[in-house]
Design an enzyme around this catalytic site. Structure first.
Site, PDB file in Angstrom:
ATOM      1  N   GLY A 124       0.786  -1.229   0.000  1.00 17.43           N
ATOM      2  CA  GLY A 124       0.000   0.000   0.000  1.00 17.43           C
ATOM      3  C   GLY A 124       0.817   1.277   0.000  1.00 17.43           C
ATOM      4  N   GLY A 131      -1.690   9.769  -5.843  1.00 20.02           N
ATOM      5  CA  GLY A 131      -1.349   8.609  -6.669  1.00 20.02           C
ATOM      6  C   GLY A 131       0.033   8.814  -7.257  1.00 20.02           C
ATOM      7  N   GLN A 336     -10.005  -4.741 -33.878  1.00 24.35           N
ATOM      8  CA  GLN A 336     -10.305  -4.285 -35.244  1.00 24.35           C
ATOM      9  C   GLN A 336     -10.231  -5.452 -36.233  1.00 24.35           C
ATOM     10  OE1 GLN A 336     -11.340  -1.286 -35.561  1.00 24.35           O
ATOM     11  NE2 GLN A 336     -11.552  -1.191 -37.779  1.00 24.35           N
ATOM     12  N   GLU A 363       1.470   1.143 -11.194  1.00 24.76           N
ATOM     13  CA  GLU A 363       2.907   1.281 -10.886  1.00 24.76           C
ATOM     14  C   GLU A 363       3.539   2.462 -11.617  1.00 24.76           C
ATOM     15  OE1 GLU A 363       5.258  -2.125 -10.144  1.00 24.76           O
ATOM     16  OE2 GLU A 363       3.510  -3.403  -9.856  1.00 24.76           O
TER      17      GLU A 363
HETATM   18  C1  LIG Z   1      -6.050  -2.122 -10.886  1.00 28.68           C
HETATM   19  C2  LIG Z   1      -5.115  -1.270 -10.090  1.00 28.68           C
HETATM   20  C3  LIG Z   1      -4.231  -1.884  -9.189  1.00 28.68           C
HETATM   21  C4  LIG Z   1      -3.381  -1.093  -8.392  1.00 28.68           C
HETATM   22  N1  LIG Z   1      -2.597  -1.702  -7.433  1.00 28.68           N
HETATM   23  C5  LIG Z   1      -1.892  -0.922  -6.567  1.00 28.68           C
HETATM   24  C6  LIG Z   1      -1.217  -1.514  -5.445  1.00 28.68           C
HETATM   25  O1  LIG Z   1      -1.227  -2.746  -5.258  1.00 28.68           O
HETATM   26  N2  LIG Z   1      -0.571  -0.693  -4.568  1.00 28.68           N
HETATM   27  C7  LIG Z   1      -0.527   0.662  -4.745  1.00 28.68           C
HETATM   28  O2  LIG Z   1       0.066   1.349  -3.902  1.00 28.68           O
HETATM   29  N3  LIG Z   1      -1.172   1.253  -5.798  1.00 28.68           N
HETATM   30  C8  LIG Z   1      -1.854   0.502  -6.702  1.00 28.68           C
HETATM   31  N4  LIG Z   1      -2.520   1.089  -7.760  1.00 28.68           N
HETATM   32  C9  LIG Z   1      -2.502   2.542  -7.891  1.00 28.68           C
HETATM   33  C10 LIG Z   1      -1.731   3.036  -9.125  1.00 28.68           C
HETATM   34  O3  LIG Z   1      -0.358   2.878  -8.931  1.00 28.68           O
HETATM   35  C11 LIG Z   1      -2.148   4.497  -9.349  1.00 28.68           C
HETATM   36  O4  LIG Z   1      -3.487   4.456  -9.836  1.00 28.68           O
HETATM   37  C12 LIG Z   1      -1.260   5.229 -10.326  1.00 28.68           C
HETATM   38  O5  LIG Z   1       0.026   5.426  -9.765  1.00 28.68           O
HETATM   39  C13 LIG Z   1      -1.833   6.588 -10.761  1.00 28.68           C
HETATM   40  O6  LIG Z   1      -2.277   7.337  -9.655  1.00 28.68           O
HETATM   41  P1  LIG Z   1      -3.749   7.984  -9.708  1.00 28.68           P
HETATM   42  O7  LIG Z   1      -4.667   6.893 -10.082  1.00 28.68           O
HETATM   43  O8  LIG Z   1      -3.987   8.668  -8.410  1.00 28.68           O
HETATM   44  O9  LIG Z   1      -3.705   9.036 -10.875  1.00 28.68           O
HETATM   45  P2  LIG Z   1      -3.216  10.560 -10.772  1.00 28.68           P
HETATM   46  O10 LIG Z   1      -1.897  10.633 -10.115  1.00 28.68           O
HETATM   47  O11 LIG Z   1      -4.322  11.386 -10.210  1.00 28.68           O
HETATM   48  O12 LIG Z   1      -3.030  10.931 -12.308  1.00 28.68           O
HETATM   49  C14 LIG Z   1      -4.104  11.375 -13.151  1.00 28.68           C
HETATM   50  C15 LIG Z   1      -3.501  11.761 -14.504  1.00 28.68           C
HETATM   51  O13 LIG Z   1      -2.595  12.859 -14.344  1.00 28.68           O
HETATM   52  C16 LIG Z   1      -1.327  12.513 -14.879  1.00 28.68           C
HETATM   53  N5  LIG Z   1      -0.261  13.164 -14.102  1.00 28.68           N
HETATM   54  C17 LIG Z   1      -0.122  13.178 -12.754  1.00 28.68           C
HETATM   55  N6  LIG Z   1       0.975  13.865 -12.410  1.00 28.68           N
HETATM   56  C18 LIG Z   1       1.551  14.276 -13.585  1.00 28.68           C
HETATM   57  C19 LIG Z   1       2.698  15.051 -13.908  1.00 28.68           C
HETATM   58  N7  LIG Z   1       3.536  15.504 -12.976  1.00 28.68           N
HETATM   59  N8  LIG Z   1       2.958  15.283 -15.225  1.00 28.68           N
HETATM   60  C20 LIG Z   1       2.125  14.814 -16.185  1.00 28.68           C
HETATM   61  N9  LIG Z   1       1.032  14.101 -15.947  1.00 28.68           N
HETATM   62  C21 LIG Z   1       0.741  13.832 -14.651  1.00 28.68           C
HETATM   63  C22 LIG Z   1      -1.263  11.006 -14.792  1.00 28.68           C
HETATM   64  O14 LIG Z   1      -0.302  10.476 -15.685  1.00 28.68           O
HETATM   65  C23 LIG Z   1      -2.684  10.628 -15.141  1.00 28.68           C
HETATM   66  O15 LIG Z   1      -2.837  10.642 -16.525  1.00 28.68           O
HETATM   67  C24 LIG Z   1      -3.352   0.317  -8.570  1.00 28.68           C
HETATM   68  C25 LIG Z   1      -4.212   0.913  -9.513  1.00 28.68           C
HETATM   69  C26 LIG Z   1      -5.090   0.147 -10.247  1.00 28.68           C
HETATM   70  C27 LIG Z   1      -6.023   0.843 -11.200  1.00 28.68           C
END
Ligand SMILES: Cc1cc2nc3c(=O)[nH]c(=O)nc-3n(C[C@H](O)[C@H](O)[C@H](O)COP(=O)(O)OP(=O)(O)OC[C@H]3O[C@@H](n4cnc5c(N)ncnc54)[C@H](O)[C@@H]3O)c2cc1C
Length: 379
Positions: A124, A131, A336, A363
């Site tokens: 976690g 994120g 497709q 990740e």
């Molecule tokens: C199925 C699934 C399994 C997962 N498993 C785990 C797990 O086991 N443990 C864990 O800790 N996490 C886990 N995650 C979390 C995952 O690592 C995060 O969803 C991911 O890192 C993106 O974070 P966010 O979803 O908050 O998106 P955000 O950080 O809110 O990003 C939203 C958008 O903004 C963009 N963005 C953000 N910052 C920047 C920047 N500086 N420059 C340009 N673009 C930017 C991103 O690329 C994205 O397009 C999991 C997620 C999913 C969907």
């Protein structure tokens, strides 16, 4: 770099193929539809040595290297990406963190159960509001005597409910200080620790994704992993390996979609010919195959560096970024090529299409991989 398929890798892929025919393929549609995380399957994967691929044999693991690990994840994900995702999160994130940073006593306590599949692991880092910017996490761990008290919520955690043990990264110092976070191992059933809401997802539906909620959760100091303040730095190193696993997962999905498309294009006739005889289709297949091969080389390059304990942040980010985008592109083209049938549940490509998208997000998103690569080449 040696990327030849060793005898060991051939045996592993053959074993997974046979296992998948009997234990995954007959059930995967139901797991997908019901969003069921099939715990007994992971016990069986443990018996095959696939829940502790990189864990040395003295801790009950298989003691294999990264090239074998790439093969394991690719082969499983060619069958079902969501099983691949859970195997990746268990091996690379939870088990990988404990293997790299625990004391000998801690390793002896936890690794054998994880490596044999008796336990399923969770990891976690992510929170609802942090994120990509995980370093600003709000979950806190406050020291009180011989314990830490953890409060906060993690989300999107693979096996957040079912996991028998979770590595949790929590703030122990100032916000914005990369040395202000610490990792703890928290066992399921610890008072104050519960698995929260389960996500209803587009793809990877047989892989459980939930919140982990900590309310005055009292964790003994003996469960701290490494030194106080090192948790975030440890996590970045864990993600270097984890990104190779998502690249491998992407390769498996892409290869599965390509093989299904090749077969279908030879069988499907339009205008009195197999559609494979149309250049418009064969060019698509050629592009798909070439991109998969390039992604494989990048992934094996990162695996090779990891095997030799050399710095790998840039190369694992490149592999993850490229292979995941290729998986999405290949899966899209495969739908497709299948035409209307590709849009139905009668063929496997709609699932590859849904599962592939996670690879550009989990990740570290594609944008974050580009930030890692950019920083590295500009320094
Ligand atoms: C199925 C699934 C399994 C997962 N498993 C785990 C797990 O086991 N443990 C864990 O800790 N996490 C886990 N995650 C979390 C995952 O690592 C995060 O969803 C991911 O890192 C993106 O974070 P966010 O979803 O908050 O998106 P955000 O950080 O809110 O990003 C939203 C958008 O903004 C963009 N963005 C953000 N910052 C920047 C920047 N500086 N420059 C340009 N673009 C930017 C991103 O690329 C994205 O397009 C999991 C997620 C999913 C969907």
């Amino acid at each position: 770099m040696n990327v030849e398929v060793s005898e060991n890798i051939s045996m592993i892929t053959e074993m997974i193929r046979n296992f998948g025919e009997k234990e995954i393929k007959p059930y995967m549609r139901e797991w997908d539809e019901k969003q069921e995380f099939p715990v007994p399957l992971f016990k069986k994967l443990g018996e095959l040595g696939l829940m502790g691929v990189l864990v040395p044999q003295k801790y009950g693991g298989s003691g294999m290297g990264y090239h074998e690990y790439v093969a394991v994840l690719s082969e499983i994900s060619k069958i079902d990406g969501s099983i691949g995702l859970s195997v990746a999160a268990h091996n690379s994130l939870c088990t990988g963190h404990l293997l790299q940073f625990c004391s000998e006593d801690q390793k002896n306590n936890w690794l054998p159960k994880l490596a044999t599949g008796e336990w399923i692991g969770a990891w976690g880092l992510t929170e609802p509001n942090t994120g990509s910017d995980a370093g600003r996490m709000k979950t806190v761990a406050k020291k009180e005597g011989s314990h830490y008290i953890i409060n906060g919520t993690k989300n999107f955690i693979t096996h957040g409910r079912t996991g028998d043990i979770a590595v949790v990264i929590a703030r122990t110092g100032e916000e914005g200080d990369s040395h202000g976070m610490t990792a703890f191992a928290v066992a399921k059933g610890t008072p104050g620790f519960t698995g929260g809401r389960k996500e209803d997802k587009l793809g990877m539906r047989a892989s459980e994704t939930t919140e982990m909620v900590f309310e005055d959760c009292k964790v003994p100091i003996d469960n701290m992993i490494g030194a106080e303040g090192e948790g975030f730095i440890q996590s970045l190193k864990v993600l270097d390996g984890g990104r190779i696993s998502i690249a491998s997962l992407s390769l498996g999905i892409a290869q599965g979609a390509l093989e299904a498309s090749i077969q279908y294009s030879k069988e499907r006739h339009q205008f009195d010919k197999p559609i494979s005889s149309f250049q418009g289709i064969s060019f698509k297949l050629a592009e798909m195959a070439t991109k998969i091969e390039a992604a494989k080389l990048l992934t094996n390059r990162a695996a090779d560096l990891k095997n030799r304990n050399e710095p790998v942040s840039k190369e694992s980010a490149m592999a993850k970024y490229y292979a995941s985008e290729v998986a999405v592109e290949v899966a899209t083209e495969s739908v497709q090529i299948f035409g209307g049938y590709g849009y139905t549940k009668d063929f496997p490509v709609e699932k590859y299409y849904r599962d592939a998208k996670l690879c550009t997000i989990g990740e570290g998103t594609t944008e974050i991989q580009k930030m890692v690569i950019g920083r590295s080449i500009l320094k």
